[in-house]
Enzyme design. Structure first.
Site, PDB file in Angstrom:
ATOM      1  N   PHE A  78     -40.341   7.177  38.769  1.00  0.00           N
ATOM      2  CA  PHE A  78     -39.396   7.690  39.764  1.00  0.00           C
ATOM      3  C   PHE A  78     -37.939   7.318  39.488  1.00  0.00           C
ATOM      4  CE2 PHE A  78     -43.410   7.611  42.240  1.00  0.00           C
ATOM      5  CZ  PHE A  78     -43.460   8.954  42.604  1.00  0.00           C
ATOM      6  N   ASP A 109     -46.040  10.997  35.398  1.00  0.00           N
ATOM      7  CA  ASP A 109     -45.505  11.361  34.095  1.00  0.00           C
ATOM      8  C   ASP A 109     -44.027  10.978  34.047  1.00  0.00           C
ATOM      9  OD1 ASP A 109     -46.739  12.634  31.907  1.00  0.00           O
ATOM     10  OD2 ASP A 109     -45.595  14.470  32.220  1.00  0.00           O
TER      11      ASP A 109
END
Length: 226
Positions: A81, A68
Site C-alpha cells: 500500500f 501485489d
C-alpha cells in the site's frame, strides 16, 4: 543447489533460511533473473525485502497483507500500500488515510510513504513481492505466495498476540494460516474505490488495533504519517 543469501534482515534470514534454500525459491530466483533481462521489474532488487528489513521478526506487532506491488514506475518500494515520497498516492491508500482520519482524527498526509509504520512494528507484507512494469499480477503463481504464506505461518507459530488486518477477499483467504486462538484477526472489505463503501470506511481497525496492543501491554502504533 547453491545457497541463496538474499538482502534481508538477520532475524528473518534465520527464520526463513529453509524457504530460501527450497527448490521453489531457486526456481523463483531463476524466473526473476530471466524477467530482468527483458523487462523492468518493481520494486528494485534492493527494495524487494524492505518490509522485512524495516520490521525485524521480533518487533512485529501488526501485519497488513496486500496482494501485489504497484506496477507503475517509481511506485513500489517493498511495503504494501505504500509509495515513496514524491509519488502520487494511489486510490486505496487515499481511502486508508480517510479511514484513519475518521477513526482517529489524524490529518491526511501529503505523501504516501508508510515507513514510519514499518519501523514501529507494522509488517506491510505483499503476497507477491515483485511485478513486471505495467502488468499487474504478472509475477503471481511463480513462488512468491509459497514464500509469503510461510512467513505468515511462521509469525503465527512463533509469536503471540499479533494483530492481522485482512482487507478484501484475497487477504481474508489467508485467515486459515493464522492461529486465531493466539492472535487477533480484524477483517474488512478492501480499501479500493470498488469496495471501500462496503465496510472498509468505518471499520475502525486502527483504533481497534491500538486498543488490543494496549490491552496486551504493548505500545500502540502512531498511525499519523508526517
Amino acid at each position: 543447489m547453491e545457497k541463496i543469501q538474499p538482502q534481508i534482515e538477520s532475524s528473518w534470514q534465520v527464520k526463513l533460511d529453509e524457504e530460501f534454500n527450497a527448490k521453489y525459491f531457486h526456481e523463483l530466483k531463476r524466473f526473476l533473473l530471466e524477467e530482468k533481462k527483458q523487462y523492468a521489474i518493481y520494486p528494485p532488487g534492493n527494495q524487494i525485502f524492505t518490509a522485512f528489513n524495516l520490521t525485524p521478526f521480533d518487533q512485529v506487532k501488526v501485519v497488513i497483507i496486500g496482494q501485489d506491488p504497484y506496477h507503475g514506475k517509481g511506485q513500489a518500494h517493498g511495503l504494501c500500500f505504500s509509495v515513496a515520497r514524491g509519488i502520487k498516492k494511489p486510490p486505496s491508500l487515499i481511502n486508508i488515510f480517510k479511514e484513519i482520519h475518521d477513526d482517529l482524527g489524524f490529518e491526511i498526509p501529503e505523501h504516501g510513504n508508510l515507513e514510519s509504520w514499518a519501523t514501529q512494528g507494522v509488517l506491510l507484507l505483499n503476497a507477491t513481492l515483485t511485478v513486471r512494469d505495467g502488468q499487474a499480477g504478472s509475477h503471481q503463481n511463480k513462488g512468491w505466495e509459497i514464500f509469503t504464506d510461510a512467513v505468515i505461518k511462521k509469525l503465527s507459530e512463533d509469536k503471540e498476540n499479533l494483530i492481522f488486518l485482512l482487507w478484501g477477499n484475497f487477504a481474508i483467504a489467508k485467515k486459515n494460516l493464522i492461529n486465531s486462538n493466539k492472535h487477533h484477526i480484524l477483517i474488512a472489505p478492501h480499501p479500493s474505490p470498488l469496495s471501500v463503501h462496503r465496510g472498509f470506511l468505518g471499520c475502525k481497525h486502527f483504533s481497534r488495533a491500538n486498543e488490543i496492543l494496549e490491552n496486551c501491554g504493548n505500545k500502540p502504533i502512531n498511525w499519523q504519517i508526517i
